[in-house]
Design a protein around this motif. Structure first.
Motif, PDB file in Angstrom:
ATOM      1  N   THR A  27      13.490  -6.505 -20.707  1.00 10.02           N
ATOM      2  CA  THR A  27      13.024  -5.134 -20.921  1.00 10.02           C
ATOM      3  C   THR A  27      14.009  -4.139 -20.325  1.00 10.02           C
ATOM      4  O   THR A  27      14.309  -3.100 -20.924  1.00 10.02           O
ATOM      5  N   ALA A  28      14.539  -4.455 -19.148  1.00  9.12           N
ATOM      6  CA  ALA A  28      15.545  -3.587 -18.545  1.00  9.12           C
ATOM      7  C   ALA A  28      16.775  -3.502 -19.435  1.00  9.12           C
ATOM      8  O   ALA A  28      17.400  -2.429 -19.547  1.00  9.12           O
ATOM      9  N   ALA A  29      17.141  -4.604 -20.091  1.00  6.67           N
ATOM     10  CA  ALA A  29      18.301  -4.601 -20.984  1.00  6.67           C
ATOM     11  C   ALA A  29      18.071  -3.695 -22.190  1.00  6.67           C
ATOM     12  O   ALA A  29      19.002  -3.048 -22.686  1.00  6.67           O
ATOM     13  N   LEU A  30      16.822  -3.637 -22.661  1.00 10.78           N
ATOM     14  CA  LEU A  30      16.498  -2.746 -23.773  1.00 10.78           C
ATOM     15  C   LEU A  30      16.593  -1.284 -23.357  1.00 10.78           C
ATOM     16  O   LEU A  30      17.043  -0.426 -24.123  1.00 10.78           O
ATOM     17  N   ARG A 186       6.000  -0.154 -16.497  1.00 13.42           N
ATOM     18  CA  ARG A 186       5.095   0.513 -17.434  1.00 13.42           C
ATOM     19  C   ARG A 186       5.176  -0.110 -18.816  1.00 13.42           C
ATOM     20  O   ARG A 186       4.169  -0.275 -19.508  1.00 13.42           O
ATOM     21  N   GLY A 187       6.396  -0.454 -19.231  1.00 13.37           N
ATOM     22  CA  GLY A 187       6.561  -1.055 -20.541  1.00 13.37           C
ATOM     23  C   GLY A 187       5.882  -2.403 -20.650  1.00 13.37           C
ATOM     24  O   GLY A 187       5.345  -2.762 -21.704  1.00 13.37           O
ATOM     25  N   LEU A 188       5.889  -3.151 -19.567  1.00 10.11           N
ATOM     26  CA  LEU A 188       5.256  -4.471 -19.561  1.00 10.11           C
ATOM     27  C   LEU A 188       3.777  -4.401 -19.188  1.00 10.11           C
ATOM     28  O   LEU A 188       3.087  -5.419 -19.200  1.00 10.11           O
ATOM     29  N   VAL A 189       3.307  -3.204 -18.852  1.00  9.09           N
ATOM     30  CA  VAL A 189       1.922  -2.983 -18.425  1.00  9.09           C
ATOM     31  C   VAL A 189       1.587  -3.931 -17.268  1.00  9.09           C
ATOM     32  O   VAL A 189       0.587  -4.653 -17.281  1.00  9.09           O
ATOM     33  N   VAL A 190       2.470  -3.938 -16.273  1.00  8.10           N
ATOM     34  CA  VAL A 190       2.217  -4.719 -15.067  1.00  8.10           C
ATOM     35  C   VAL A 190       2.112  -3.759 -13.907  1.00  8.10           C
ATOM     36  O   VAL A 190       2.400  -2.570 -14.024  1.00  8.10           O
ATOM     37  N   TYR A 191       1.722  -4.304 -12.757  1.00  3.37           N
ATOM     38  CA  TYR A 191       1.566  -3.492 -11.557  1.00  3.37           C
ATOM     39  C   TYR A 191       2.887  -2.824 -11.217  1.00  3.37           C
ATOM     40  O   TYR A 191       3.953  -3.434 -11.314  1.00  3.37           O
ATOM     41  N   LEU A 192       2.815  -1.566 -10.833  1.00  2.00           N
ATOM     42  CA  LEU A 192       4.023  -0.854 -10.436  1.00  2.00           C
ATOM     43  C   LEU A 192       4.741  -1.591  -9.310  1.00  2.00           C
ATOM     44  O   LEU A 192       4.115  -2.230  -8.473  1.00  2.00           O
ATOM     45  N   HIS A 193       6.035  -1.473  -9.308  1.00  2.00           N
ATOM     46  CA  HIS A 193       6.904  -2.194  -8.378  1.00  2.00           C
ATOM     47  C   HIS A 193       6.421  -2.082  -6.935  1.00  2.00           C
ATOM     48  O   HIS A 193       6.402  -1.015  -6.352  1.00  2.00           O
ATOM     49  N   ARG A 194       6.021  -3.219  -6.355  1.00  2.00           N
ATOM     50  CA  ARG A 194       5.506  -3.241  -4.996  1.00  2.00           C
ATOM     51  C   ARG A 194       6.621  -3.575  -4.014  1.00  2.00           C
ATOM     52  O   ARG A 194       7.497  -4.367  -4.321  1.00  2.00           O
ATOM     53  N   PRO A 195       6.586  -3.008  -2.810  1.00  6.09           N
ATOM     54  CA  PRO A 195       7.619  -3.338  -1.824  1.00  6.09           C
ATOM     55  C   PRO A 195       7.485  -4.769  -1.357  1.00  6.09           C
ATOM     56  O   PRO A 195       6.386  -5.322  -1.286  1.00  6.09           O
ATOM     57  N   GLY A 196       8.621  -5.389  -1.027  1.00  8.62           N
ATOM     58  CA  GLY A 196       8.595  -6.781  -0.627  1.00  8.62           C
ATOM     59  C   GLY A 196       7.790  -7.041   0.628  1.00  8.62           C
ATOM     60  O   GLY A 196       7.234  -8.118   0.801  1.00  8.62           O
ATOM     61  N   GLY A 197       7.728  -6.051   1.532  1.00  6.76           N
ATOM     62  CA  GLY A 197       6.982  -6.238   2.764  1.00  6.76           C
ATOM     63  C   GLY A 197       5.487  -6.262   2.573  1.00  6.76           C
ATOM     64  O   GLY A 197       4.743  -6.629   3.474  1.00  6.76           O
ATOM     65  N   GLN A 198       5.032  -5.889   1.375  1.00  5.76           N
ATOM     66  CA  GLN A 198       3.594  -5.896   1.130  1.00  5.76           C
ATOM     67  C   GLN A 198       3.080  -7.328   1.169  1.00  5.76           C
ATOM     68  O   GLN A 198       3.724  -8.266   0.729  1.00  5.76           O
ATOM     69  N   SER A 199       1.890  -7.497   1.706  1.00  4.39           N
ATOM     70  CA  SER A 199       1.313  -8.821   1.831  1.00  4.39           C
ATOM     71  C   SER A 199       1.034  -9.447   0.469  1.00  4.39           C
ATOM     72  O   SER A 199       0.796  -8.758  -0.522  1.00  4.39           O
ATOM     73  N   GLN A 200       1.053 -10.796   0.433  1.00  4.54           N
ATOM     74  CA  GLN A 200       0.698 -11.509  -0.790  1.00  4.54           C
ATOM     75  C   GLN A 200      -0.764 -11.284  -1.153  1.00  4.54           C
ATOM     76  O   GLN A 200      -1.149 -11.483  -2.302  1.00  4.54           O
ATOM     77  N   PHE A 201      -1.570 -10.848  -0.198  1.00  5.38           N
ATOM     78  CA  PHE A 201      -3.005 -10.775  -0.424  1.00  5.38           C
ATOM     79  C   PHE A 201      -3.535  -9.358  -0.437  1.00  5.38           C
ATOM     80  O   PHE A 201      -3.273  -8.572   0.461  1.00  5.38           O
ATOM     81  N   SER A 202      -4.316  -9.027  -1.459  1.00  3.83           N
ATOM     82  CA  SER A 202      -5.065  -7.779  -1.462  1.00  3.83           C
ATOM     83  C   SER A 202      -6.301  -7.990  -0.596  1.00  3.83           C
ATOM     84  O   SER A 202      -6.616  -9.111  -0.198  1.00  3.83           O
ATOM     85  N   THR A 203      -7.044  -6.918  -0.319  1.00  2.43           N
ATOM     86  CA  THR A 203      -8.240  -7.058   0.513  1.00  2.43           C
ATOM     87  C   THR A 203      -9.238  -8.045  -0.086  1.00  2.43           C
ATOM     88  O   THR A 203      -9.734  -8.927   0.615  1.00  2.43           O
ATOM     89  N   PRO A 204      -9.587  -7.953  -1.399  1.00  2.00           N
ATOM     90  CA  PRO A 204     -10.519  -8.944  -1.945  1.00  2.00           C
ATOM     91  C   PRO A 204      -9.981 -10.366  -1.834  1.00  2.00           C
ATOM     92  O   PRO A 204     -10.733 -11.311  -1.618  1.00  2.00           O
ATOM     93  N   MET A 205      -8.659 -10.556  -2.004  1.00  2.00           N
ATOM     94  CA  MET A 205      -8.105 -11.899  -1.915  1.00  2.00           C
ATOM     95  C   MET A 205      -8.150 -12.420  -0.490  1.00  2.00           C
ATOM     96  O   MET A 205      -8.312 -13.616  -0.253  1.00  2.00           O
ATOM     97  N   ARG A 206      -7.982 -11.531   0.491  1.00  2.00           N
ATOM     98  CA  ARG A 206      -8.020 -11.954   1.891  1.00  2.00           C
ATOM     99  C   ARG A 206      -9.429 -12.358   2.298  1.00  2.00           C
ATOM    100  O   ARG A 206      -9.608 -13.189   3.187  1.00  2.00           O
ATOM    101  N   ALA A 207     -10.422 -11.739   1.689  1.00  2.00           N
ATOM    102  CA  ALA A 207     -11.795 -12.005   2.078  1.00  2.00           C
ATOM    103  C   ALA A 207     -12.423 -13.043   1.157  1.00  2.00           C
ATOM    104  O   ALA A 207     -12.121 -13.100  -0.031  1.00  2.00           O
ATOM    105  N   MET A 208     -13.305 -13.848   1.724  1.00  2.00           N
ATOM    106  CA  MET A 208     -14.053 -14.800   0.913  1.00  2.00           C
ATOM    107  C   MET A 208     -15.148 -14.055   0.152  1.00  2.00           C
ATOM    108  O   MET A 208     -15.619 -13.004   0.573  1.00  2.00           O
TER     109      MET A 208
END
Length: 320
Positions: A27-30, A186-208
């Motif tokens: 997509t970046a190449a396009l 935006r073109g791929l309709v994916v989550y906006l570019h997240r910083p690498g330092g962000q945790s692998q887990f969102s709050t719902p994922m961290r919680a049971m």
């Protein structure tokens, strides 16, 4: 001149580890045809290579790859443990990495980089389920299981599966700026570019997920209403429990105390507001339930390891 991206696969690789980053680069190449990317797929043997879900991709032979490689990326998969003893594969990774501008791995592809000696004395990440094994197996690697991706010198490693998309977007941003990375997302309709330092887990994922239906409904209420009164007395009242009993049951069923869950949920609400709106920080603080810009800054730094202003600039940089 297009940048050459070589994706290394093997029988049983994770298809998303290949498809996600490849589509980011394509997509970046396009969008930037004069200085985009050319993606190639290689394996020990040329021909069809079956992924873990049975879908095969056609690869060229690693031994036939010559010439400079801009980005060497090794994917992961359930079969990685079986591949660590393949000297031809590991040797090809080491050989090609020596001539590449940068090297990257997706998910447990980090094990192949480590086996080739490319992670020695470097900080690296991988899927959280495999981080303990990576740490135990390779004593010279400093393993951090939390971040989405890590850059150490010219070596990049990423967490599980779809974090490979975040890694690829980060590489595009490094090459072309955050504006192009944002347009690709935006073109791929994916989550906006997240910083690498962000945790692998969102709050719902961290919680049971609570066993109790009232607590599941309360969890959804908290996430949907960050600016509401989410104090322990108010939450306990919503589910008809005493404060002490509510705190004990909520913690037992989610793994997080009510206060910690609320703070993390509000931090995520603030992150979404920073990425999707142009609201000033005082309004972001109010609408996320954090109250003041000072609290916003303190909580945001604690959870996302970056200041609110820097996070917004990364995601919403204006075209010049």
């Amino acid at each position: 001149m297009r940048r050459r991206v070589l994706m290394i696969v093997f029988p049983g690789f994770q298809l998303l580890d290949l498809a996600g980053p490849s589509d980011v680069f394509a997509t970046a190449a396009l969008l930037a045809p004069e200085d985009g990317y050319q993606v190639e797929v290689a394996a020990v043997r040329a021909g069809p290579v079956p992924s873990g879900n049975g879908i095969a991709v056609t690869a060229r032979a690693l031994g036939e790859v010559t010439g400079p490689v801009d980005t060497l990326m090794v994917v992961g998969g359930m079969s990685v443990p079986e591949q660590l003893g393949d000297r031809e594969l590991v040797g090809a990774v080491a050989r090609l990495a020596a001539g590449a501008r940068r090297v990257a791995s997706v998910c447990n592809g980090a094990f192949l980089l480590a086996e080739a000696g490319l992670l020695d004395h470097r900080r690296a990440t991988t899927h959280w389920l495999a981080a303990g094994e990576l740490d135990a197996r390779y004593e010279c690697v400093e393993v951090d299981a939390d971040p989405l991706y890590i850059e150490d010198g010219n070596v990049w490693t990423s967490a599980g599966v779809l974090s490979g998309v975040d890694l690829a977007l980060a590489l595009v941003a490094r090459d072309h700026g955050h504006a192009l990375a944002r347009d690709v997302a935006r073109g791929l309709v994916v989550y906006l570019h997240r910083p690498g330092g962000q945790s692998q887990f969102s709050t719902p994922m961290r919680a049971m997920t609570p066993r109790s239906e009232p607590l599941r409904e309360l969890q959804a209420y908290i996430d949907a209403n960050p600016a509401a009164d989410l104090s322990v007395p108010a939450l306990a009242g919503r589910v008809g429990m005493s404060e002490r009993h509510f705190s004990r049951v909520f913690t037992a069923q989610t793994g997080l105390s009510p206060g910690r869950y609320v703070e993390r949920s509000r931090a995520e609400a603030a992150r979404r507001l920073l990425e999707l709106t142009a609201h000033p920080l005082d309004r972001v603080a109010r609408e996320s339930g954090l109250g003041t810009p000072e609290t916003l800054y303190r909580v945001f730094r604690r959870h996302w390891r970056i200041s609110p202003g820097d996070h917004r600039r990364r995601f919403r940089s204006k075209e010049k």
